[in-house]
Design a protein around this motif. Structure first.
Motif, PDB file in Angstrom:
ATOM      1  N   GLU A 120      -5.753   5.667  -4.229  1.00 17.79           N
ATOM      2  CA  GLU A 120      -5.300   4.823  -5.014  1.00 17.79           C
ATOM      3  C   GLU A 120      -5.144   3.275  -5.729  1.00 17.79           C
ATOM      4  O   GLU A 120      -5.186   2.746  -6.699  1.00 17.79           O
ATOM      5  N   MET A 121      -6.008   2.548  -4.369  1.00 17.24           N
ATOM      6  CA  MET A 121      -5.886   1.490  -4.955  1.00 17.24           C
ATOM      7  C   MET A 121      -7.237   1.419  -5.824  1.00 17.24           C
ATOM      8  O   MET A 121      -7.185   0.119  -6.074  1.00 17.24           O
ATOM      9  N   ARG A 123      -9.630   0.871  -9.199  1.00 19.85           N
ATOM     10  CA  ARG A 123      -9.186  -0.486 -10.686  1.00 19.85           C
ATOM     11  C   ARG A 123      -7.685  -1.324 -10.734  1.00 19.85           C
ATOM     12  O   ARG A 123      -7.485  -1.516 -11.394  1.00 19.85           O
ATOM     13  N   LYS A 124      -7.208  -1.886  -9.565  1.00 17.59           N
ATOM     14  CA  LYS A 124      -6.535  -2.204  -9.129  1.00 17.59           C
ATOM     15  C   LYS A 124      -6.111  -3.579  -8.917  1.00 17.59           C
ATOM     16  O   LYS A 124      -6.773  -3.856  -7.897  1.00 17.59           O
ATOM     17  N   ARG A 125      -5.268  -4.593 -10.078  1.00 14.03           N
ATOM     18  CA  ARG A 125      -6.032  -6.055  -9.580  1.00 14.03           C
ATOM     19  C   ARG A 125      -4.281  -6.316  -8.913  1.00 14.03           C
ATOM     20  O   ARG A 125      -3.662  -6.291  -9.079  1.00 14.03           O
ATOM     21  N   TRP A 238     -10.390  -6.543  -7.434  1.00 14.45           N
ATOM     22  CA  TRP A 238     -10.043  -5.545  -7.479  1.00 14.45           C
ATOM     23  C   TRP A 238     -11.109  -4.658  -7.251  1.00 14.45           C
ATOM     24  O   TRP A 238     -12.610  -5.201  -7.434  1.00 14.45           O
TER      25      TRP A 238
END
Length: 273
Positions: A120-121, A123-125, A238
């Motif tokens: 879910e996380m 590549r999420k900055r 990230w």
């Protein structure tokens, strides 16, 4: 004409009474009110065939159920690493006869909470505080890779996420006068980072997590690229999972191999379910 009348008389005499038809295992009855055909199987001591669509949650349960109810008419279908579903059909068609296919057992390789958290996380900055909180919540999944001596430990990764300080430096390399009289400037952008109470921790290129993608399945070592950037004076952090699709493909292959090795001579087909 007389034969037709005889059949009508026989049917009239069966109104409200059970009767049997050749090739149909359950008794039938004609309701006298609307002359509709009613199936009386529910009044028998046991059903005439199994009607069950069961979903299993792990491989051992699926294999145990399949081996318990398997017959020469049983077949198993699976739809590859994208679908990740195995379905046993116990009363499937044979070359000699068609079948209803009312008895099935399905295992869909349920994903673990740990896989869901990291995927879910991916590549999420995040702001540094949020990223550090995520690492702290999932630090138990971070492992060291014996083949990568530069990989951080779980404790190091947690400390890096909490204490990383970065500074952006921009240096101009040259100026070039173009034919139209404009000046073009080229520059290098460099971000220097340090972590730890005294800046003694190395900033890793990669770190590793060890988790089970499927509930009850094998654990896999998954590479993650550590990334950070400064934008508008704010530090964001990230990670990027390296080929998570290949991890699921390998996990599916391990499950398929385990099931195929346990079901004996029951045929297993790759098919769209």
């Amino acid at each position: 004409m007389q034969e037709a009348l005889k059949h009508l008389v026989v049917l009239a005499q069966t109104l409200g009474k059970p009767f049997n038809v050749q090739g149909i295992p359950q008794p039938l009855a004609l309701r006298p009110d609307d002359v509709a055909l009613e199936d009386l199987e529910k009044l028998l001591p046991a059903p005439t065939r199994i009607r069950q669509r069961l979903t299993l949650l792990d491989v051992p349960s699926f294999v145990d159920y399949v081996t318990r109810f398997a017959s020469p008419a049983t077949a198993i279908f699976c739809n590859g690493p994208n679908g990740r579903t195995f379905q046993a059909r116990f009363d499937y068609h044979t070359p000699e006869a068609a079948a209803w296919g009312d008895h099935t057992a399905t295992y869909s390789c349920p994903l673990t909470v740990e896989w869901g958290n990291w995927k879910e996380m991916d590549r999420k900055r995040l702001p540094q505080a949020d990223f550090a909180q995520f690492i702290e919540d999932n630090v138990k999944d971070i492992v060291q890779n014996e083949d990568d001596k530069n990989a951080p430990s779980a404790a190091d990764m947690l400390e890096i996420s909490r204490t990383l300080q970065a500074q952006k430096n921009i240096t101009f390399r040259q100026g070039t006068r173009l034919d139209n009289g404009q000046v073009q400037l080229t520059y290098n952008e460099q971000i220097d980072g340090s972590a730890g109470a005294t800046g003694q921790l190395n900033i890793p290129e990669l770190f590793y997590i060890g988790i089970k993608p499927f509930l009850g399945g094998d654990a896999f070592l998954i590479s993650a690229r550590f990334r950070y950037r400064i934008a508008e004076g704010r530090l964001s952090m990230w990670y990027e999972l390296v080929r998570p699709d290949k991890v699921l493909e390998e996990a599916y292959g391990a499950v398929r191999k385990q099931i195929h090795g346990a079901i004996g001579d029951i045929p297993l087909y790759e098919a769209s379910i």
